[in-house]
Design an enzyme around this catalytic site. Structure first.
Site, PDB file in Angstrom:
ATOM      1  N   HIS A  18      39.740  39.910  27.954  1.00  0.00           N
ATOM      2  CA  HIS A  18      38.512  40.370  28.611  1.00  0.00           C
ATOM      3  C   HIS A  18      38.645  41.880  28.809  1.00  0.00           C
ATOM      4  O   HIS A  18      39.758  42.399  28.959  1.00  0.00           O
ATOM      5  CB  HIS A  18      38.433  39.660  29.964  1.00  0.00           C
ATOM      6  CG  HIS A  18      37.209  39.906  30.768  1.00  0.00           C
ATOM      7  ND1 HIS A  18      37.022  41.053  31.500  1.00  0.00           N
ATOM      8  CD2 HIS A  18      36.104  39.152  30.969  1.00  0.00           C
ATOM      9  CE1 HIS A  18      35.857  40.989  32.129  1.00  0.00           C
ATOM     10  NE2 HIS A  18      35.279  39.847  31.823  1.00  0.00           N
TER      11      HIS A  18
ATOM     12  N   ASP B 292      46.499  37.904  33.506  1.00  0.00           N
ATOM     13  CA  ASP B 292      45.126  37.837  34.000  1.00  0.00           C
ATOM     14  C   ASP B 292      44.801  36.357  34.210  1.00  0.00           C
ATOM     15  O   ASP B 292      44.569  35.614  33.262  1.00  0.00           O
ATOM     16  CB  ASP B 292      44.198  38.475  32.945  1.00  0.00           C
ATOM     17  CG  ASP B 292      42.723  38.287  33.282  1.00  0.00           C
ATOM     18  OD1 ASP B 292      42.391  37.550  34.229  1.00  0.00           O
ATOM     19  OD2 ASP B 292      41.897  38.882  32.563  1.00  0.00           O
TER      20      ASP B 292
ATOM     21  N   GLN C  79      40.633  33.034  34.749  1.00  0.00           N
ATOM     22  CA  GLN C  79      40.090  31.738  34.307  1.00  0.00           C
ATOM     23  C   GLN C  79      41.066  30.588  34.544  1.00  0.00           C
ATOM     24  O   GLN C  79      40.649  29.431  34.533  1.00  0.00           O
ATOM     25  CB  GLN C  79      39.722  31.797  32.815  1.00  0.00           C
ATOM     26  CG  GLN C  79      38.614  32.780  32.476  1.00  0.00           C
ATOM     27  CD  GLN C  79      37.261  32.403  33.089  1.00  0.00           C
ATOM     28  OE1 GLN C  79      37.023  31.253  33.493  1.00  0.00           O
ATOM     29  NE2 GLN C  79      36.370  33.376  33.187  1.00  0.00           N
TER      30      GLN C  79
ATOM     31  N   LYS D   5      35.261  32.777  41.180  1.00  0.00           N
ATOM     32  CA  LYS D   5      35.265  31.807  40.085  1.00  0.00           C
ATOM     33  C   LYS D   5      35.871  30.490  40.545  1.00  0.00           C
ATOM     34  O   LYS D   5      35.990  29.542  39.779  1.00  0.00           O
ATOM     35  CB  LYS D   5      36.058  32.352  38.891  1.00  0.00           C
ATOM     36  CG  LYS D   5      35.410  33.566  38.230  1.00  0.00           C
ATOM     37  CD  LYS D   5      36.166  33.943  36.985  1.00  0.00           C
ATOM     38  CE  LYS D   5      35.885  35.353  36.515  1.00  0.00           C
ATOM     39  NZ  LYS D   5      34.556  35.557  35.986  1.00  0.00           N
TER      40      LYS D   5
ATOM     41  N   CYS E 187      32.049  40.112  27.742  1.00  0.00           N
ATOM     42  CA  CYS E 187      32.984  41.189  28.106  1.00  0.00           C
ATOM     43  C   CYS E 187      34.253  41.110  27.261  1.00  0.00           C
ATOM     44  O   CYS E 187      35.370  41.320  27.768  1.00  0.00           O
ATOM     45  CB  CYS E 187      33.320  41.175  29.591  1.00  0.00           C
ATOM     46  SG  CYS E 187      31.883  41.380  30.639  1.00  0.00           S
TER      47      CYS E 187
HETATM   48  N1  C6P Z   1      34.683  36.940  33.310  1.00  0.00           N
HETATM   49  C1  C6P Z   1      32.801  35.795  32.317  1.00  0.00           C
HETATM   50  O1  C6P Z   1      31.611  35.456  32.279  1.00  0.00           O
HETATM   51  P1  C6P Z   1      35.950  39.919  37.908  1.00  0.00           P
HETATM   52  O2  C6P Z   1      34.604  40.326  37.379  1.00  0.00           O
HETATM   53  O3  C6P Z   1      36.785  41.104  38.312  1.00  0.00           O
HETATM   54  O4  C6P Z   1      35.875  38.865  38.958  1.00  0.00           O
HETATM   55  O5  C6P Z   1      36.704  39.193  36.686  1.00  0.00           O
HETATM   56  C2  C6P Z   1      36.900  39.864  35.484  1.00  0.00           C
HETATM   57  C3  C6P Z   1      37.523  38.954  34.473  1.00  0.00           C
HETATM   58  C4  C6P Z   1      38.827  39.200  34.068  1.00  0.00           C
HETATM   59  N2  C6P Z   1      39.453  38.395  33.211  1.00  0.00           N
HETATM   60  C5  C6P Z   1      38.863  37.286  32.690  1.00  0.00           C
HETATM   61  C6  C6P Z   1      39.620  36.410  31.765  1.00  0.00           C
HETATM   62  C7  C6P Z   1      37.551  36.993  33.062  1.00  0.00           C
HETATM   63  O6  C6P Z   1      36.964  35.903  32.556  1.00  0.00           O
HETATM   64  C8  C6P Z   1      36.851  37.846  33.950  1.00  0.00           C
HETATM   65  C9  C6P Z   1      35.418  37.591  34.313  1.00  0.00           C
HETATM   66  C10 C6P Z   1      33.297  36.557  33.516  1.00  0.00           C
HETATM   67  O7  C6P Z   1      33.587  35.519  31.419  1.00  0.00           O
HETATM   68  C11 C6P Z   1      32.396  37.705  33.871  1.00  0.00           C
HETATM   69  S1  C6P Z   1      32.401  38.963  32.641  1.00  0.00           S
END
Ligand code: C6P
Length: 425
Positions: A139, A216, A219, A242, A382
């Protein structure tokens, strides 16, 4: 533990020990709302999950009964808010496998957690000639901070490529993670492909080469049991929103020795020990990394989200998603022209299922499904470099969570069939 949560747990698990999805759905007020005249089928959980009434109530309760700034006042409300906030740190530490509480830093989300490490550990330790290793499925939140860091320092950004079915290709890993590698940054679970990565194996190799590892977990933490010590990570990042919690709250876990060794990211109130006009000393970890007034209500409500997930059991959540992903993948493959990205075996992946239709653009699919009350995400998620690697401009993505069931998947498939009729495919 609060006794009313224990009572909830019995009801949530049901007599068979399985998750009672109807009972779970009933806890989510938003799911009762029709969308475009249809029952809401929410399949955009990888973007953000919905919130149970227990979490929503906790936010209201906090503002009604305990609102005060934390770590500052000596009055009753300040102490109440401070102790509730600090108890969540203890809870979060337990949730991720029983780590030291002081290694849990509250941030605004995964993005801020990763940027914190890139801007502190990274700027302190990365030099020209060093190498940072990422993967092709990252991401942007786990790619752009490392790209910028390498551009600013003269380090090289290297990457682990993918197999055709969307797993990490580790065949030449010894040529990628080398003595020049200082950091490996890898997703525990992909938000596009669903792939669950062998982070412990990667960490083991990275450590042998003298590198550190950032995982990371945005997910993974919501969908499977995560014992941070077993991942081998040195830093682990995830977001509350999430996993049933509020937006604007995240966790950065780091090994204490590393956290103590690096400078703070943001500076200001609360993160200092002593300030004079000509010098400053930092507070202890984790407070060194929590400058200013945090999202107190959000963190306190996150406690309820963690309890809710624990009452269901992360193993049960994972089993539910293996079963439901398998069902969804099989049903999607019944449709001509649908291609699924990522592994097809549900044991190798989570419930974020990206797919494309040979004849219909993902945005058109998403818009049509929305007219039938079905929320999915379409776009690059993203992960633009990954899209390019896959040769796609975008995918449609249905992503599952605890309140989804086969009825939701059947509604998705029926609406996809209708989409194809509508577009004359
Ligand atoms: N992915 C998706 O629709 P934040 O926005 O900081 O809470 O998370 C960012 C992020 C980082 N790593 C991974 C693997 C992610 O999936 C995400 C967030 C969402 O896939 C929003 S773009």
């Amino acid at each position: 533990m609060n006794p009313d949560i224990r009572n909830d747990a019995t009801a949530l698990k049901g007599r068979s020990g399985q998750m009672d999805i109807d009972r779970i759905k009933a806890d989510f007020p938003i799911l009762k709302q029709p969308v475009n005249g249809h029952r809401l089928v929410y399949l955009d959980n990888a973007a953000t999950s919905q919130k149970p009434k227990q979490v929503i109530d906790a936010i209201v309760k906090y503002y009604n009964e305990s609102n005060a700034n934390i770590h500052r006042g000596l009055h009753t409300l300040a102490e109440k808010a401070t102790s509730a906030y600090e108890n969540v740190r203890v809870h979060a530490a337990r949730f991720i496998g029983g780590v030291d509480n002081s290694e849990v830093i509250f941030t605004s989300g995964t993005t801020e957690s990763i940027n914190t490490i890139a801007r502190t550990w990274g700027e302190k330790n990365i030099r020209s000639g060093d190498e940072i290793v990422i993967t092709e499925m990252e991401h942007h939140a786990n790619l752009v901070p490392w790209l910028v860091l390498s551009q600013n320092t003269g380090a090289t950004l290297r990457r682990i490529s993918l197999t055709p079915d969307g797993q990490l290709d580790l065949t030449n890993i010894n040529d990628i993670i080398t003595a020049r590698t200082r950091l490996v940054a890898v997703a525990h679970m992909s938000n596009v492909l669903g792939t669950i990565n062998p982070v412990a194996d990667i960490a083991e190799l990275a450590h042998r080469r003298g590198a550190i590892v950032l995982v990371d977990g945005a997910q993974a933490a919501p969908h499977m049991p995560v014992d941070i010590k077993q991942t081998g990570a040195d830093f682990y990042a995830f977001s509350a929103h999430k996993m049933l919690g509020p937006t604007g709250v995240g966790v950065l876990w780091g090994r204490k020795t590393l956290l103590e060794d690096i400078p703070p990211f943001t500076t200001g109130g609360e993160m200092i020990r002593e300030v004079r006009f000509d010098r400053v000393t930092w507070n202890d970890v984790p407070h060194k990394f929590e400058a200013g007034t945090p999202n107190i209500a959000g963190v306190i409500a996150f406690d309820r989200a963690l309890s809710y997930l624990e009452e269901l059991g992360m193993e049960n959540i994972r089993s539910h998603e293996i079963e439901l992903s398998g069902y969804a993948i099989n049903r999607l493959l019944e449709l001509d022209g649908i291609e699924i990205q990522g592994p097809l075996d549900p044991h190798l992946r989570g419930g974020a299922i990206s797919f494309t239709d040979a004849k219909i653009h993902p945005h058109d699919i998403s818009t049509f499904l929305d007219s039938r009350g079905i929320a999915i995400r379409a776009g690059h998620h993203c992960a633009q470099p990954l899209m390019r690697t896959m040769g796609k401009v975008a995918t449609a993505r249905a992503s599952l969570y605890i309140y989804n069931d086969r009825m939701d998947i059947d509604a998705l498939i029926d609406a996809l069939k209708e989409t194809r009729r509508y577009f004359g495919v």
